[in-house]
Design an enzyme around this catalytic site. Structure first.
Site, PDB file in Angstrom:
ATOM      1  N   LYS A 149      -0.841  11.149   6.195  1.00 52.52           N
ATOM      2  CA  LYS A 149      -0.125  10.536   7.314  1.00 52.52           C
ATOM      3  C   LYS A 149       0.103  11.833   8.190  1.00 52.52           C
ATOM      4  CE  LYS A 149       1.548   6.064   6.266  1.00 52.52           C
ATOM      5  NZ  LYS A 149       1.566   5.500   5.051  1.00 52.52           N
ATOM      6  N   ASP A 207       2.738  10.303  -4.965  1.00 58.78           N
ATOM      7  CA  ASP A 207       2.236   9.943  -3.811  1.00 58.78           C
ATOM      8  C   ASP A 207       3.210  10.090  -2.633  1.00 58.78           C
ATOM      9  OD1 ASP A 207       1.460   8.717  -1.556  1.00 58.78           O
ATOM     10  OD2 ASP A 207       0.904   6.692  -2.510  1.00 58.78           O
ATOM     11  N   PHE A 216       3.647   1.314  -2.801  1.00 62.30           N
ATOM     12  CA  PHE A 216       2.389   1.102  -1.856  1.00 62.30           C
ATOM     13  C   PHE A 216       1.482   2.326  -1.958  1.00 62.30           C
ATOM     14  CE2 PHE A 216       0.190   1.484   2.122  1.00 62.30           C
ATOM     15  CZ  PHE A 216      -0.685   0.307   2.105  1.00 62.30           C
TER      16      PHE A 216
HETATM   17  C1  LIG Z   1       0.469   4.759   4.055  1.00 64.84           C
HETATM   18  C2  LIG Z   1       0.532   5.126   2.631  1.00 64.84           C
HETATM   19  C3  LIG Z   1      -0.552   5.149   1.983  1.00 64.84           C
HETATM   20  C4  LIG Z   1      -2.030   4.866   2.545  1.00 64.84           C
HETATM   21  O1  LIG Z   1      -2.385   5.628   3.394  1.00 64.84           O
HETATM   22  P1  LIG Z   1      -3.911   4.949   4.361  1.00 64.84           P
HETATM   23  O2  LIG Z   1      -3.786   6.168   5.215  1.00 64.84           O
HETATM   24  O3  LIG Z   1      -3.249   3.946   5.385  1.00 64.84           O
HETATM   25  O4  LIG Z   1      -4.917   4.614   3.693  1.00 64.84           O
HETATM   26  C5  LIG Z   1      -0.609   5.327   0.616  1.00 64.84           C
HETATM   27  N1  LIG Z   1       0.495   5.577   0.289  1.00 64.84           N
HETATM   28  C6  LIG Z   1       1.745   5.585   0.736  1.00 64.84           C
HETATM   29  C7  LIG Z   1       2.914   6.119  -0.078  1.00 64.84           C
HETATM   30  C8  LIG Z   1       1.997   5.339   2.060  1.00 64.84           C
HETATM   31  O5  LIG Z   1       2.985   5.501   2.883  1.00 64.84           O
END
Ligand SMILES: *Cc1c(COP(=O)(O)O)cnc(C)c1O
Length: 388
Positions: free
Chosen positions: A243, A213, A126
Site C-alpha cells: 500500500k 503482514d 485480511f
Molecule cells: C490491502 C491488504 C492486503 C492486500 O493488498 P492488495 O494490494 O490489495 O493485494 C493484504 N494485507 C493487508 C493487511 C491489507 O491491508
C-alpha cells in the site's frame, strides 16, 4: 458499461488531487481521510514522487528481472536498513507479497522435512484476494464461492494465546505464523498488549517464521516506519509491504531475515513487473521523503491528536462504542451498522470508509495538518448527529 461488477463504487470520479484534497470532475473538493486505502501517505501528487516518476519515465520504464536493476537494489538497501531485515523481494501488490511469504513458509517447512507444512493465521484477518491469501483471510464473505480453498492453513482467534499454544503443541506441521500487527479490514483492531511478543517467543521456541503482514500498517502509517518497531520484543522473520510504499504506484515487497530469504534460490519465485525502475524510483522518493521530513513521527503526533479530539468530541456519544488505533490508522466502532454513512460523508465532502460492518476507518494522508484534523473531526461529528 463493460466493466465487471466486482466493485460497488460510489457515484463520484476524481480528476485531480493535492495533499489531503481530491477534486471531482465537477470541481467539488473532498477531504480524503482514506488516502486511497492507506496508499497515498505523502498526500496526492507529492512533488518528490511526481519528480521521480517524471524523470524515470523519460529515462527507462522496464527491463524485467532478467537483468540487474540498480534502483531495485538501492530500494532494497533502504528497506533493509529501515527494518533491520536482510533482503528484499519486490512484487506488485499486497496479496503478492503475502503469496511470496506463504511460499517462503512452505520452503521453510520442507527444509525441516515437513511434508505438509501449515501456516497459523487468525480470525478477522485480511491478507488479500488471491486463492492462497483469501484462504489465509479470516472472513467467510471473502471466501464464499471460491471452494476448494488452499490447504495448509490453521486458524486461531486473534489475540488468543491459549489457543495458539494448544495448536502449536498439537500440530508439529505448523511452520509459520502470519499476522497483522493491527487488523485493518477486520475493523482497525490492534493486537492485544503482549500478543505479538509472545508469538515471537513461540516462533523462537518452535522454529517457526514470524511473518508480519504490514501491507496496511507499514510505511509510517502507525507512527513508525513499521508498526512492530513500537512493540517491544517483536522483530519479524518475514515482513510484507505494499500500500503506502509507492504512494500510488503499484509496488509490494517482501523483506526477510537472511536464513528465510536464502530459501528463495534462483528460480524459486518471480514476477515480470516486480521491482521495475519506474515503481522503484517512486518508492525510493517515498522513503527518502519520509526519512528527511520525519513523516512517521509526524503521523504519530497527528494520530495522537486525532484520537484525542475524536475522544473529546465523541466519547459520550450514544452511537459510539470504541475509538482506537495507532498513529493515523484510527477506527471508530459504532454500536450498529450505520445507514448510508459513507454516502452522506461523500455528499458533505469527506471521504471515509466503514469496515467490518460498523467501524468507521480513518486512514488520512500522513502529511495531514492540525487544521485539516479539525475539519475531519468536525465532519465526523456532524455525520453522527442524530438529525443528519
Ligand atoms: C490491502 C491488504 C492486503 C492486500 O493488498 P492488495 O494490494 O490489495 O493485494 C493484504 N494485507 C493487508 C493487511 C491489507 O491491508
Amino acid at each position: 458499461m463493460t466493466l465487471m461488477h466486482n466493485y460497488a463504487r460510489l457515484p463520484v470520479a476524481f480528476s485531480r488531487g493535492e495533499g489531503v484534497w481530491l477534486y471531482d470532475t465537477e470541481g467539488h473538493r473532498y477531504l480524503d481521510a482514506l488516502a486511497g486505502i492507506a496508499v497515498v501517505g505523502l498526500g496526492h501528487c507529492h512533488p518528490a514522487v511526481t519528480a521521480a516518476l517524471q524523470s524515470q519515465a523519460s529515462t527507462l520504464l522496464h527491463t524485467s528481472n532478467l537483468y540487474q536493476i540498480p534502483l531495485q537494489e538501492k530500494l532494497a538497501d533502504s528497506l533493509c536498513r529501515l527494518s533491520g531485515l536482510d533482503a528484499a523481494f519486490f512484487c506488485n501488490s499486497g496479496a503478492e507479497a503475502n503469496e511470496a511469504a506463504i511460499k517462503m513458509a512452505r520452503l521453510h517447512g520442507h527444509q525441516k522435512g515437513i511434508a505438509e507444512p501449515q501456516i497459523l493465521v487468525f480470525t478477522q484477518a485480511f491478507h488479500g484476494r488471491t486463492l492462497a491469501t483469501l484462504t489465509a483471510t479470516g472472513n467467510y464473505r471473502i471466501q464464499e464461492g471460491f471452494a476448494p480453498l488452499v490447504p495448509g492453513f490453521v486458524r486461531a482467534p486473534y489475540g488468543d494465546l491459549a489457543t495458539v499454544r494448544g495448536l502449536l503443541a498439537a500440530n508439529p506441521s505448523i511452520v509459520a505464523i502470519l499476522v497483522e500487527p493491527i487488523q485493518g479490514e477486520g475493523g482497525v483492531r490492534p493486537a492485544p498488549q503482549g500478543f505479538l511478543a509472545e508469538l515471537r517467543a513461540l516462533c523462537d521456541t518452535h522454529g517457526l517464521l514470524l511473518m508480519l503482514d504490514e501491507v496496511q500498517t507499514g510505511i509510517g502509517r502507525t507512527g513508525s516506519f513499521f508498526a512492530y518497531q513500537q512493540l517491544a520484543g517483536v522483530v519479524p522473520d518475514v515482513l510484507s509491504l505494499a500500500k503506502g510504499l509507492g504512494n500510488g504506484v503499484p509496488i509490494g515487497a517482501l523483506l526477510a531475515r537472511k536464513s528465510a530469504a536464502d530459501l528463495f534460490g534462483p528460480g524459486k519465485h518471480g514476477t515480470t513487473f516486480g521491482g521495475g525502475p519506474l515503481v522503484c524510483a517512486a518508492a525510493q522518493a517515498v522513503l527518502d521523503t519520509m526519512e528527511s521530513a520525519q513523516i512517521p513521527a509526524q503521523a504519530e503526533k497527528m494520530g495522537a491528536l486525532l484520537q484525542e479530539k475524536l475522544r473529546h468530541a465523541l466519547e459520550q456519544h450514544p452511537d459510539v462504542q470504541d475509538i482506537r488505533g495507532m498513529g493515523l490508522m484510527v477506527g471508530i466502532e459504532l454500536h450498529q451498522k450505520p445507514e448510508h454513512l459513507v454516502e452522506r460523508a461523500l455528499a458533505a465532502g469527506l471521504l471515509i470508509n466503514v469496515t467490518a460492518d460498523k467501524v468507521i476507518r480513518l486512514l488520512p494522508p500522513l502529511i495531514i495538518s492540525e487544521p485539516e484534523i479539525d475539519l475531519l473531526v468536525s465532519g465526523i461529528v456532524r455525520l453522527l448527529e442524530p438529525s443528519s
